[in-house]
Design a protein around this motif. Sequence first.
Motif, short mmCIF file in Angstrom:
data_model
loop_
_atom_site.label_atom_id
_atom_site.label_comp_id
_atom_site.label_asym_id
_atom_site.label_seq_id
_atom_site.Cartn_x
_atom_site.Cartn_y
_atom_site.Cartn_z
N CYS A 6 0.90 -0.94 0.49
CA CYS A 6 0.15 -0.22 -0.24
C CYS A 6 1.06 1.14 -0.22
O CYS A 6 1.51 1.89 0.89
N CYS A 9 0.17 3.33 3.51
CA CYS A 9 0.39 2.91 4.41
C CYS A 9 1.55 2.20 4.35
O CYS A 9 3.17 1.32 5.50
N CYS A 23 -7.21 -0.78 1.26
CA CYS A 23 -6.20 -1.64 2.33
C CYS A 23 -7.22 -1.48 3.34
O CYS A 23 -7.52 -0.52 3.79
N CYS A 26 -5.95 1.72 5.94
CA CYS A 26 -6.19 2.75 5.42
C CYS A 26 -6.85 3.32 5.43
O CYS A 26 -7.80 4.23 5.30
ZN LIG Z 1 -2.54 1.37 3.74
#
Ligand SMILES: [Zn+2]
Length: 270
Positions: A6, A9, A23, A26
Motif C-alpha cells: 500500500c 501505509c 487496504c 488505511c
Molecule cells: Zn494502507
Amino acid sequence: MPAWICRTCGVQYPESGEPPAACPICLDERQYVGWGGQQWTTMAELASDRAVVLREEEPDLIGVGVEPAFAIGQRALLVRTPRGNVLWDCVSLLDDAARAGISELGGIAAICMSHPHFYGANVEYADSFDARIFIPRADQQWVQRPSPRIEFFDDDAEPVPGITLARIGGHFDGAAVLHWPAGSEGRGALLTGDTITVVPDRDWVSFMWSYPNLIPLDEPTILEIARRAGRFRFDRVYGGWWGRVVLHDGAAAVRRSAERYVARMRGQRP
Ligand SMILES: [Zn+2]
C-alpha cells in the motif's frame, strides 16, 4: 506474482496477480486513504528509486530506514544482543545492500512491531533472515500478510533472552513497546514507535488514538499506558522516526507527559 504494498501505509500484502481491493489499515479511521485513491506498488518498483539506509543510533542499535522516505516514513531499529538480534518495527523495502548489511551485523532472530502502521514488509524480512515474528493477539485482525512465522502473544513476550516485548495499548489495543536494558550505556532504552510518540520538544512524549487525524485517547487509557511503561527502567525513548529520541531521563518524560495530557483534558493550563 508480486506481494503488493500500500502506497499510503507501506504495509505489504500476500502475493497475488491483482492488487487487493482495498487496504483495511488505511480504511480504519486512525489512517486515511491517499487523496488520489488507493494505490499500490511492489518492492521491485520501490527498489528502482529508493534504498534502505542503515545508520547507527548508539552502539548495538542500528536505524533501518528508506530513502527517499516512503509512505509513513518510519525508521525501524535493529537491536543487537549476544543472544540474537531483534528488528523493532519494519519498513517496506528490503534491498540487496540491506540484506548484506544486516547479515554482517548478525542477522535477525526476531521481528516485533509497535503497531500495524509499521508492519511494513515484516514477512519478507522474516523469510529472508529466518526470523520469528511476534504480534499481540489483540491486533490479530490487522495482520494483512499471514505467515507460519507469526507467533501471537497476550501481554508480554521475550523475542530473544533479555529483551521484553510488552503490550501497553492505546493507539491500538495491541500497541507495544520493546525494553532493551543494555541501551543507553546500560541505563536502559524503551523503543516505542508511536505507541508512545516522541514529540519535537524531545523532553516530552505524547499518545494518540490517531496521529494523522488527531483523535485523542481518554484519561484512563493514558494513565494505564504510563503505568505499564513504568515497570521498566529506561533512560532513552526511541520513537518511530529519525531523531525522535528522548536522550535522557525517558521514564520521567513519559510520566510527566501523561500527567500533562490528563491535566489539559481537565482544562488545567500552566
Ligand atoms: Zn494502507
